[in-house]
Design an enzyme around this catalytic site. Structure first.
Site, PDB file in Angstrom:
ATOM      1  N   LYS A 183       0.803  -1.163  -0.023  1.00 46.65           N
ATOM      2  CA  LYS A 183       0.022  -0.119  -0.183  1.00 46.65           C
ATOM      3  C   LYS A 183       1.004   1.358   0.296  1.00 46.65           C
ATOM      4  O   LYS A 183       0.506   2.295  -0.792  1.00 46.65           O
ATOM      5  CB  LYS A 183      -0.738  -0.040   1.140  1.00 46.65           C
ATOM      6  CG  LYS A 183      -1.949  -1.091   1.169  1.00 46.65           C
ATOM      7  CD  LYS A 183      -2.724  -1.107   2.447  1.00 46.65           C
ATOM      8  CE  LYS A 183      -3.862  -2.239   2.624  1.00 46.65           C
ATOM      9  NZ  LYS A 183      -4.334  -2.280   3.947  1.00 46.65           N
ATOM     10  N   SER A 232      -0.750  -4.629  11.337  1.00 52.03           N
ATOM     11  CA  SER A 232       0.325  -4.130  11.032  1.00 52.03           C
ATOM     12  C   SER A 232       0.161  -2.569  10.651  1.00 52.03           C
ATOM     13  O   SER A 232      -0.907  -1.844  10.627  1.00 52.03           O
ATOM     14  CB  SER A 232       0.939  -4.615   9.720  1.00 52.03           C
ATOM     15  OG  SER A 232       0.122  -4.172   8.662  1.00 52.03           O
ATOM     16  N   ALA A 288      -1.764   0.797   6.708  1.00 49.08           N
ATOM     17  CA  ALA A 288      -1.817  -0.520   7.797  1.00 49.08           C
ATOM     18  C   ALA A 288      -2.660  -1.643   7.114  1.00 49.08           C
ATOM     19  O   ALA A 288      -3.339  -1.572   6.152  1.00 49.08           O
ATOM     20  CB  ALA A 288      -2.698  -0.018   9.077  1.00 49.08           C
ATOM     21  N   ASP A 289      -2.456  -2.658   7.699  1.00 51.74           N
ATOM     22  CA  ASP A 289      -3.430  -3.899   7.272  1.00 51.74           C
ATOM     23  C   ASP A 289      -3.855  -4.671   8.348  1.00 51.74           C
ATOM     24  O   ASP A 289      -3.195  -4.722   9.735  1.00 51.74           O
ATOM     25  CB  ASP A 289      -2.744  -4.609   6.091  1.00 51.74           C
ATOM     26  CG  ASP A 289      -3.650  -5.675   5.197  1.00 51.74           C
ATOM     27  OD1 ASP A 289      -4.568  -5.050   4.523  1.00 51.74           O
ATOM     28  OD2 ASP A 289      -3.964  -6.839   5.744  1.00 51.74           O
ATOM     29  N   GLN A 290      -4.823  -5.605   8.341  1.00 49.89           N
ATOM     30  CA  GLN A 290      -5.201  -6.602   9.215  1.00 49.89           C
ATOM     31  C   GLN A 290      -5.854  -7.763   8.849  1.00 49.89           C
ATOM     32  O   GLN A 290      -6.648  -7.726   7.641  1.00 49.89           O
ATOM     33  CB  GLN A 290      -6.351  -5.752  10.179  1.00 49.89           C
ATOM     34  CG  GLN A 290      -6.570  -6.243  11.490  1.00 49.89           C
ATOM     35  CD  GLN A 290      -7.667  -5.687  12.298  1.00 49.89           C
ATOM     36  OE1 GLN A 290      -8.660  -5.309  11.826  1.00 49.89           O
ATOM     37  NE2 GLN A 290      -7.361  -5.451  13.550  1.00 49.89           N
TER      38      GLN A 290
END
Length: 232
Positions: free
Chosen positions: A58, A149, A112-114
């Site tokens: 990203k 993250s 961020a990611d999840q």
């Protein structure tokens, strides 16, 4: 919390309402920019590796957008990403451009990611109402974990720091009527694992959370602050 004055700018690389709300609560002003990437093309076996890889993808996608936009505004030929381009090379070009200006103000990019991990299986956003229903039924009387993250990139210096965070969530039995209301409402279709622990319908059925709610919502405050300070 009122926004404070900071000696740097922030770009939030996410359209997530919860992440926007959390960053606002932290007292930051920021702009929004998202990356045009196919997240399904990035696969990793470990959830920790996956969320870090997605946050980096990203960031790289947004950096490419910024570079292309800057070139267009200067009537220059856009320098588009090709396969051989690395994040370091892109940041180096941006850093060179920025450092031509004296006393350049730092610009920080936060991505961020999840994912949700249930019985060892990685869960991303539900693909349908039926899958969301199955996800939530599985949590009933059991437990799941969120792995998220945060990656902060200083676009002025090229410094990049990132880490992941894990939270364990234990559930009481969730009535079928509550599950149906959540699915019909539709919000659960847009979050990892169909999991929203702060939702008024699901909150009474949370038995215990080992970790922080802001992490489950997609942006752990303490970790984000730590990474911001590290890249500065």
């Amino acid at each position: 919390m009122a926004a404070k004055t900071h000696p740097f700018k922030i770009i939030l690389g996410s359209s997530s309402k919860s992440r926007k709300d959390i960053l606002t609560e932290m007292g930051y002003d920021f702009t929004i920019m998202t990356a045009d990437i196919d997240e399904k093309e990035i696969r990793m076996e470990k959830p920790e590796d996956l969320v870090m890889a997605l946050a980096e993808a990203k960031a790289n996608g947004i950096i490419t957008r910024i570079q292309t936009t800057d070139c267009s505004e200067k009537n220059a030929e856009p320098a588009l990403l090709i396969t051989a381009d690395t994040a370091d090379a892109i940041l180096s070009r941006l850093q060179t451009d920025v450092n031509k200006e004296e006393d350049a103000e730092s610009t920080l990019l936060i991505t961020a990611d999840q994912v949700v991990v249930y019985e060892g299986v990685i869960r991303e956003k539900p693909s349908s109402k039926e899958e969301a229903r199955q996800f939530i039924k599985g949590y009933s009387g059991g437990r799941a974990a969120t792995v998220g993250s945060v990656l902060v990139t200083n676009l002025t210096t090229g410094t990049r720091r990132g880490e992941w965070d894990r939270v364990e969530i234990y559930f009481r039995e969730i009535p079928d009527e509550v599950i149906e209301k959540l699915v019909d409402e539709g919000v659960v279709l847009y979050v990892a694992g169909g999991l929203i622990i702060e939702h008024p319908l699901i909150l009474p059925f949370i038995e215990k959370v080992e970790g922080t709610t802001d992490s489950v919502m997609g942006l752990p405050k303490a970790l984000t602050e730590k990474l911001i300070h590290e890249v500065l």
